[in-house]
Design a protein around this motif. Structure first.
Motif, PDB file in Angstrom:
ATOM      1  N   LYS A 169       2.580 -43.082 -68.481  1.00 39.45           N
ATOM      2  CA  LYS A 169       3.367 -41.910 -68.121  1.00 39.45           C
ATOM      3  C   LYS A 169       3.332 -40.852 -69.229  1.00 39.45           C
ATOM      4  CE  LYS A 169       4.811 -43.478 -64.166  1.00 39.45           C
ATOM      5  NZ  LYS A 169       4.370 -42.854 -62.897  1.00 39.45           N
ATOM      6  N   ALA A 170       3.050 -39.601 -68.825  1.00 35.31           N
ATOM      7  CA  ALA A 170       3.158 -38.456 -69.732  1.00 35.31           C
ATOM      8  C   ALA A 170       4.536 -37.843 -69.549  1.00 35.31           C
ATOM      9  CB  ALA A 170       2.069 -37.434 -69.432  1.00 35.31           C
TER      10      ALA A 170
ATOM     11  N   PRO B  99      -4.572 -45.578 -68.772  1.00 31.95           N
ATOM     12  CA  PRO B  99      -4.862 -44.628 -67.698  1.00 31.95           C
ATOM     13  C   PRO B  99      -4.092 -43.326 -67.869  1.00 31.95           C
ATOM     14  CG  PRO B  99      -3.305 -46.268 -66.935  1.00 31.95           C
ATOM     15  CD  PRO B  99      -3.734 -46.714 -68.299  1.00 31.95           C
ATOM     16  N   LEU B 100      -4.742 -42.222 -67.551  1.00 33.27           N
ATOM     17  CA  LEU B 100      -4.151 -40.905 -67.682  1.00 33.27           C
ATOM     18  C   LEU B 100      -3.144 -40.660 -66.563  1.00 33.27           C
ATOM     19  CD1 LEU B 100      -4.734 -38.546 -69.694  1.00 33.27           C
ATOM     20  CD2 LEU B 100      -6.218 -37.582 -67.934  1.00 33.27           C
ATOM     21  N   ASP B 101      -2.038 -40.032 -66.910  1.00 37.46           N
ATOM     22  CA  ASP B 101      -1.019 -39.701 -65.911  1.00 37.46           C
ATOM     23  C   ASP B 101      -1.444 -38.414 -65.197  1.00 37.46           C
ATOM     24  OD1 ASP B 101       1.214 -39.323 -64.373  1.00 37.46           O
ATOM     25  OD2 ASP B 101       2.654 -39.433 -66.009  1.00 37.46           O
ATOM     26  N   THR B 102      -2.375 -38.545 -64.282  1.00 38.68           N
ATOM     27  CA  THR B 102      -2.979 -37.387 -63.635  1.00 38.68           C
ATOM     28  C   THR B 102      -1.968 -36.582 -62.818  1.00 38.68           C
ATOM     29  OG1 THR B 102      -3.677 -38.786 -61.784  1.00 38.68           O
ATOM     30  CG2 THR B 102      -5.253 -38.455 -63.562  1.00 38.68           C
ATOM     31  N   ASP B 103      -1.056 -37.265 -62.149  1.00 39.25           N
ATOM     32  CA  ASP B 103      -0.081 -36.558 -61.307  1.00 39.25           C
ATOM     33  C   ASP B 103       0.815 -35.648 -62.145  1.00 39.25           C
ATOM     34  OD1 ASP B 103      -1.078 -37.785 -59.062  1.00 39.25           O
ATOM     35  OD2 ASP B 103       0.468 -39.337 -58.986  1.00 39.25           O
ATOM     36  N   ALA B 104       1.329 -36.176 -63.245  1.00 37.49           N
ATOM     37  CA  ALA B 104       2.232 -35.389 -64.090  1.00 37.49           C
ATOM     38  C   ALA B 104       1.495 -34.220 -64.745  1.00 37.49           C
ATOM     39  CB  ALA B 104       2.860 -36.282 -65.159  1.00 37.49           C
ATOM     40  N   ILE B 105       0.275 -34.457 -65.194  1.00 33.94           N
ATOM     41  CA  ILE B 105      -0.501 -33.402 -65.850  1.00 33.94           C
ATOM     42  C   ILE B 105      -0.832 -32.284 -64.868  1.00 33.94           C
ATOM     43  CG2 ILE B 105      -2.726 -32.882 -66.928  1.00 33.94           C
ATOM     44  CD1 ILE B 105      -2.557 -35.729 -68.182  1.00 33.94           C
TER      45      ILE B 105
ATOM     46  N   GLU C 295       2.270 -30.241 -63.997  1.00 29.97           N
ATOM     47  CA  GLU C 295       2.694 -29.351 -65.087  1.00 29.97           C
ATOM     48  C   GLU C 295       1.773 -28.148 -65.215  1.00 29.97           C
ATOM     49  OE1 GLU C 295       4.983 -27.781 -67.973  1.00 29.97           O
ATOM     50  OE2 GLU C 295       5.464 -29.580 -66.816  1.00 29.97           O
ATOM     51  N   VAL C 296       0.475 -28.367 -65.133  1.00 31.14           N
ATOM     52  CA  VAL C 296      -0.478 -27.263 -65.244  1.00 31.14           C
ATOM     53  C   VAL C 296      -0.314 -26.290 -64.072  1.00 31.14           C
ATOM     54  CG1 VAL C 296      -2.935 -26.650 -65.219  1.00 31.14           C
ATOM     55  CG2 VAL C 296      -2.149 -28.588 -66.593  1.00 31.14           C
ATOM     56  N   ARG C 297      -0.143 -26.829 -62.878  1.00 36.33           N
ATOM     57  CA  ARG C 297      -0.029 -25.986 -61.686  1.00 36.33           C
ATOM     58  C   ARG C 297       1.308 -25.256 -61.581  1.00 36.33           C
ATOM     59  NH1 ARG C 297      -2.828 -30.567 -57.838  1.00 36.33           N
ATOM     60  NH2 ARG C 297      -4.928 -29.645 -57.732  1.00 36.33           N
ATOM     61  N   SER C 298       2.313 -25.717 -62.314  1.00 40.17           N
ATOM     62  CA  SER C 298       3.644 -25.115 -62.197  1.00 40.17           C
ATOM     63  C   SER C 298       3.668 -23.660 -62.656  1.00 40.17           C
ATOM     64  CB  SER C 298       4.671 -25.935 -62.991  1.00 40.17           C
ATOM     65  OG  SER C 298       4.399 -25.882 -64.388  1.00 40.17           O
TER      66      SER C 298
ATOM     67  N   LEU D 281     -10.460 -33.834 -65.508  1.00 37.52           N
ATOM     68  CA  LEU D 281      -9.470 -33.906 -64.427  1.00 37.52           C
ATOM     69  C   LEU D 281      -9.274 -32.546 -63.772  1.00 37.52           C
ATOM     70  CD1 LEU D 281      -7.074 -35.226 -62.857  1.00 37.52           C
ATOM     71  CD2 LEU D 281      -5.629 -34.595 -64.825  1.00 37.52           C
ATOM     72  N   LEU D 282      -9.083 -31.503 -64.589  1.00 41.46           N
ATOM     73  CA  LEU D 282      -8.837 -30.172 -64.052  1.00 41.46           C
ATOM     74  C   LEU D 282     -10.038 -29.657 -63.270  1.00 41.46           C
ATOM     75  CD1 LEU D 282      -6.999 -28.523 -67.094  1.00 41.46           C
ATOM     76  CD2 LEU D 282      -5.994 -29.590 -65.065  1.00 41.46           C
ATOM     77  N   MET D 283     -11.234 -29.941 -63.762  1.00 38.73           N
ATOM     78  CA  MET D 283     -12.441 -29.487 -63.060  1.00 38.73           C
ATOM     79  C   MET D 283     -12.577 -30.187 -61.717  1.00 38.73           C
ATOM     80  SD  MET D 283     -16.433 -29.607 -64.295  1.00 38.73           S
ATOM     81  CE  MET D 283     -16.205 -28.350 -65.537  1.00 38.73           C
ATOM     82  N   LYS D 284     -12.366 -31.497 -61.707  1.00 42.87           N
ATOM     83  CA  LYS D 284     -12.497 -32.259 -60.456  1.00 42.87           C
ATOM     84  C   LYS D 284     -11.491 -31.792 -59.402  1.00 42.87           C
ATOM     85  CE  LYS D 284     -13.746 -36.480 -62.779  1.00 42.87           C
ATOM     86  NZ  LYS D 284     -13.390 -37.894 -62.976  1.00 42.87           N
ATOM     87  N   GLU D 285     -10.298 -31.390 -59.890  1.00 41.98           N
ATOM     88  CA  GLU D 285      -9.247 -30.970 -58.964  1.00 41.98           C
ATOM     89  C   GLU D 285      -9.308 -29.478 -58.640  1.00 41.98           C
ATOM     90  OE1 GLU D 285      -7.070 -32.927 -57.374  1.00 41.98           O
ATOM     91  OE2 GLU D 285      -8.021 -34.682 -58.288  1.00 41.98           O
ATOM     92  N   GLY D 286     -10.298 -28.781 -59.191  1.00 40.25           N
ATOM     93  CA  GLY D 286     -10.464 -27.362 -58.911  1.00 40.25           C
ATOM     94  C   GLY D 286      -9.378 -26.482 -59.498  1.00 40.25           C
ATOM     95  N   VAL D 287      -8.799 -26.909 -60.620  1.00 41.57           N
ATOM     96  CA  VAL D 287      -7.743 -26.135 -61.280  1.00 41.57           C
ATOM     97  C   VAL D 287      -8.382 -25.251 -62.349  1.00 41.57           C
ATOM     98  CG1 VAL D 287      -5.589 -26.230 -62.585  1.00 41.57           C
ATOM     99  CG2 VAL D 287      -6.100 -28.008 -60.883  1.00 41.57           C
ATOM    100  N   ALA D 288      -8.342 -23.944 -62.116  1.00 36.02           N
ATOM    101  CA  ALA D 288      -8.955 -23.000 -63.057  1.00 36.02           C
ATOM    102  C   ALA D 288      -7.893 -22.453 -64.000  1.00 36.02           C
ATOM    103  CB  ALA D 288      -9.620 -21.862 -62.298  1.00 36.02           C
TER     104      ALA D 288
END
Length: 340
Positions: A200-201, A246-252, A255-258, A283-290
């Motif tokens: 958890k992050a 394991p990376l806390d992908t959901d929390a990251i 937070e970035v998208r907020s 992670l950000l690239m795979k999820e299309g977060v610019a």
């Protein structure tokens, strides 16, 4: 001519605590003793580095559960695997460089592949010693991230270490922890609701102008930098990512998208190659977060030996350098007073 005074400490092995900062001595050793009081299956093992990984505290409390394997890291890991097969929970300690470089194959095939309940504790992670490349584990996360079944923890202070030891004892499976040893700062005490959880992050500070995602020593630096930047009118959020794998992908991602237009900085006491920064970038690239993305970490090179404060400035991981990196890449609009 009078004799020169002997130095009592060396800046090459100086405490990472700032002046006047509250600290706890040997938090890992004391936390392991506390965990061992509750669980008789816990044993401590080391490769001639008990004193230098704070395991000597455990050895004093439980001499019959302490195993000194000598200067043989491969043997240490195999013995730990054997202990785990017999139902014990071995906490094996050495320097991070020796665990990652010297004993990799033994950890991979004897421990990780078999999902054995061995806790590997690596001292001197990243740039926490000035003794040069032989002791500076600047690529240990990169080495271990590709190993299946292995959880990687990078605690930021004494509070994190104390809580992570009990969490590791309760967790069934192989874990690698990057250990801050000796007099370790206490920075998470100010966040009363903080609680370490494997995987958890946790967001520690809010800020609309920039986001720093950090692990280990660099979370301390991120908090200090956020405090300084606030005085300059820059509001910085800090997210502590104590579990690198394991990376806390959901929390990251949440937070970035907020705040979509907020620049993201990843700060780590590790090479910019293969660590937390590249993991989050992927992670950000795979999820299309610019987003505007920046790494704060150690360069892809063998680092110099020398005094830690000097090296932290030189390689960009001091609080001062974090402040400079963020301020340089964040623009804050000034409030314009209405014309009367």
């Amino acid at each position: 001519m009078s004799a020169k005074k002997k130095l009592k400490t060396s800046a090459m092995i100086a405490s990472i605590a700032g002046e006047g900062q509250p600290v706890t001595a040997a938090p890992f050793g004391h936390a392991l003793v506390e965990a061992a009081e509750k669980n008789p299956k816990i044993v401590g093992m080391t490769a001639d580095l008990g004193k230098y990984t704070d395991l000597h505290i455990f050895a004093q409390a439980y001499p019959d559960r302490y195993y000194q394997m000598g200067m043989a890291e491969q043997l240490l890991m195999m013995a730990g695997a054997g202990m785990a097969r017999e139902g014990f929970i071995p906490f094996v300690t050495t320097y991070s460089v020796f665990a990652s470089r010297r004993a990799y194959d033994f950890i991979c095939l004897a421990i990780a592949e078999e999902k054995l309940n061995v806790k590997i504790i690596g001292g001197l992670p990243g740039l926490t010693t000035g003794y040069g490349p032989s002791h500076q584990a600047t690529e240990d996360i990169a080495i271990f991230r590709g190993m299946p079944n292995l959880t990687i923890i990078d605690p930021c202070d004494a509070v994190d270490i104390e809580q992570s030891v009990q969490a590791m004892a309760d967790y069934d499976g192989p874990v690698y922890l990057r250990l801050l040893r000796g007099k370790v700062p206490r920075v998470l005490d100010r966040f009363e609701d903080y609680h370490f959880e494997i995987g958890k992050a946790k967001r520690l500070m809010n800020g609309q102008d920039a986001l720093i995602i950090s692990s280990g020593l660099m979370t301390t630096r991120a908090i200090e930098a956020a405090d300084e930047l606030k005085e300059k009118g820059i509001e910085v959020a800090v997210m502590h990512c104590a579990t690198v794998k394991p990376l806390d992908t959901d929390a990251i991602l949440a937070e970035v998208r907020s705040i979509p237009d907020r620049p993201v900085f990843v700060a780590e006491n590790h090479s910019v190659i293969g660590g937390l920064g590249e993991s989050i970038a992927s992670l950000l690239m795979k999820e299309g977060v610019a987003v505007k993305f920046h790494q704060i970490g150690l360069p892809d090179e063998f680092l110099d030996a020398g005094a830690l404060p000097t090296l932290h400035d030189r390689y960009g991981i001091s609080t001062r350098e974090v402040v400079k990196a963020v301020a340089k890449n964040v623009s804050v609009e000034e409030e314009v007073s209405p014309t009367i």
